[in-house]
Design a protein around this motif. Structure first.
Motif, PDB file in Angstrom:
ATOM      1  N   ASN A 173      29.056  29.372 -30.086  1.00  0.00           N
ATOM      2  CA  ASN A 173      30.468  29.136 -29.824  1.00  0.00           C
ATOM      3  C   ASN A 173      30.900  27.770 -30.372  1.00  0.00           C
ATOM      4  OD1 ASN A 173      32.975  29.777 -28.855  1.00  0.00           O
ATOM      5  ND2 ASN A 173      32.559  29.130 -26.775  1.00  0.00           N
ATOM      6  N   GLY A 174      31.916  27.791 -31.224  1.00  0.00           N
ATOM      7  CA  GLY A 174      32.436  26.564 -31.815  1.00  0.00           C
ATOM      8  C   GLY A 174      31.874  26.268 -33.188  1.00  0.00           C
ATOM      9  N   ASP A 175      30.841  27.011 -33.591  1.00  0.00           N
ATOM     10  CA  ASP A 175      30.239  26.816 -34.911  1.00  0.00           C
ATOM     11  C   ASP A 175      31.028  27.561 -35.981  1.00  0.00           C
ATOM     12  OD1 ASP A 175      28.243  25.410 -33.619  1.00  0.00           O
ATOM     13  OD2 ASP A 175      26.743  27.000 -33.790  1.00  0.00           O
ATOM     14  N   GLY A 206      41.279  29.817 -36.147  1.00  0.00           N
ATOM     15  CA  GLY A 206      41.239  28.360 -36.202  1.00  0.00           C
ATOM     16  C   GLY A 206      41.348  27.907 -37.638  1.00  0.00           C
ATOM     17  N   PHE A 219      36.505  28.897 -38.739  1.00  0.00           N
ATOM     18  CA  PHE A 219      36.301  28.542 -37.333  1.00  0.00           C
ATOM     19  C   PHE A 219      37.279  29.319 -36.474  1.00  0.00           C
ATOM     20  CE2 PHE A 219      34.633  24.845 -39.500  1.00  0.00           C
ATOM     21  CZ  PHE A 219      33.542  24.479 -38.730  1.00  0.00           C
ATOM     22  N   SER A 252      39.749  29.471 -33.155  1.00  0.00           N
ATOM     23  CA  SER A 252      40.643  28.484 -32.552  1.00  0.00           C
ATOM     24  C   SER A 252      40.023  27.915 -31.280  1.00  0.00           C
ATOM     25  CB  SER A 252      41.991  29.136 -32.207  1.00  0.00           C
ATOM     26  OG  SER A 252      41.816  30.070 -31.154  1.00  0.00           O
ATOM     27  N   ASP A 253      40.537  26.775 -30.841  1.00  0.00           N
ATOM     28  CA  ASP A 253      40.090  26.185 -29.573  1.00  0.00           C
ATOM     29  C   ASP A 253      40.319  27.152 -28.421  1.00  0.00           C
ATOM     30  OD1 ASP A 253      39.304  23.855 -30.853  1.00  0.00           O
ATOM     31  OD2 ASP A 253      41.143  22.765 -30.350  1.00  0.00           O
ATOM     32  N   ILE A 301      37.582  29.744 -28.546  1.00  0.00           N
ATOM     33  CA  ILE A 301      36.314  29.118 -28.133  1.00  0.00           C
ATOM     34  C   ILE A 301      36.273  28.985 -26.614  1.00  0.00           C
ATOM     35  CG2 ILE A 301      35.020  26.939 -28.191  1.00  0.00           C
ATOM     36  CD1 ILE A 301      35.991  26.714 -31.170  1.00  0.00           C
ATOM     37  N   ASP A 302      37.373  28.534 -26.026  1.00  0.00           N
ATOM     38  CA  ASP A 302      37.442  28.415 -24.563  1.00  0.00           C
ATOM     39  C   ASP A 302      37.310  29.782 -23.898  1.00  0.00           C
ATOM     40  OD1 ASP A 302      37.794  25.689 -24.837  1.00  0.00           O
ATOM     41  OD2 ASP A 302      39.960  25.743 -24.463  1.00  0.00           O
ATOM     42  N   GLU A 359      33.733  30.928 -23.964  1.00  0.00           N
ATOM     43  CA  GLU A 359      32.952  30.182 -22.976  1.00  0.00           C
ATOM     44  C   GLU A 359      33.186  30.745 -21.571  1.00  0.00           C
ATOM     45  OE1 GLU A 359      32.325  25.656 -21.295  1.00  0.00           O
ATOM     46  OE2 GLU A 359      33.459  25.944 -23.123  1.00  0.00           O
TER      47      GLU A 359
END
Length: 78
Positions: free
Chosen positions: A22-24, A49, A57, A59-60, A63-64, A67
């Motif tokens: 996640n986030g990579d 993103g 990527f 988006s934030d 990603i959230d 998670e």
């Protein structure tokens, strides 16, 4: 299409990759699987993103969401 809609359509190995990384940068093979269920990424899609030299990527917000999903924190309304 929002992540909440296409996530359940992904195979479990792709979901697990997204959770573990996640986030990579999203590899082309994973992005291809996402696009197969969600369609072409557009600038206004909430899960899109940056698409930079290093790669694509999420988006934030996405990603959230991943998670929260990994931690079983996503409610039915999200």
């Amino acid at each position: 299409m929002r992540i909440e809609n296409w996530w359940p359509l992904l195979d479990s190995s792709t979901q697990q990759w997204l959770i573990n990384n996640n986030g990579d940068v999203v590899p082309l093979s994973v992005l291809d699987q996402i696009m197969a269920v969600a369609g072409q990424p557009t600038a206004d899609a909430s899960w899109v993103g940056d698409n930079v030299r290093e790669g694509f990527f999420l988006s934030d917000e996405a990603i959230d969401w991943i998670e929260k999903t990994a931690n079983d924190e996503v409610s039915e309304g999200e």
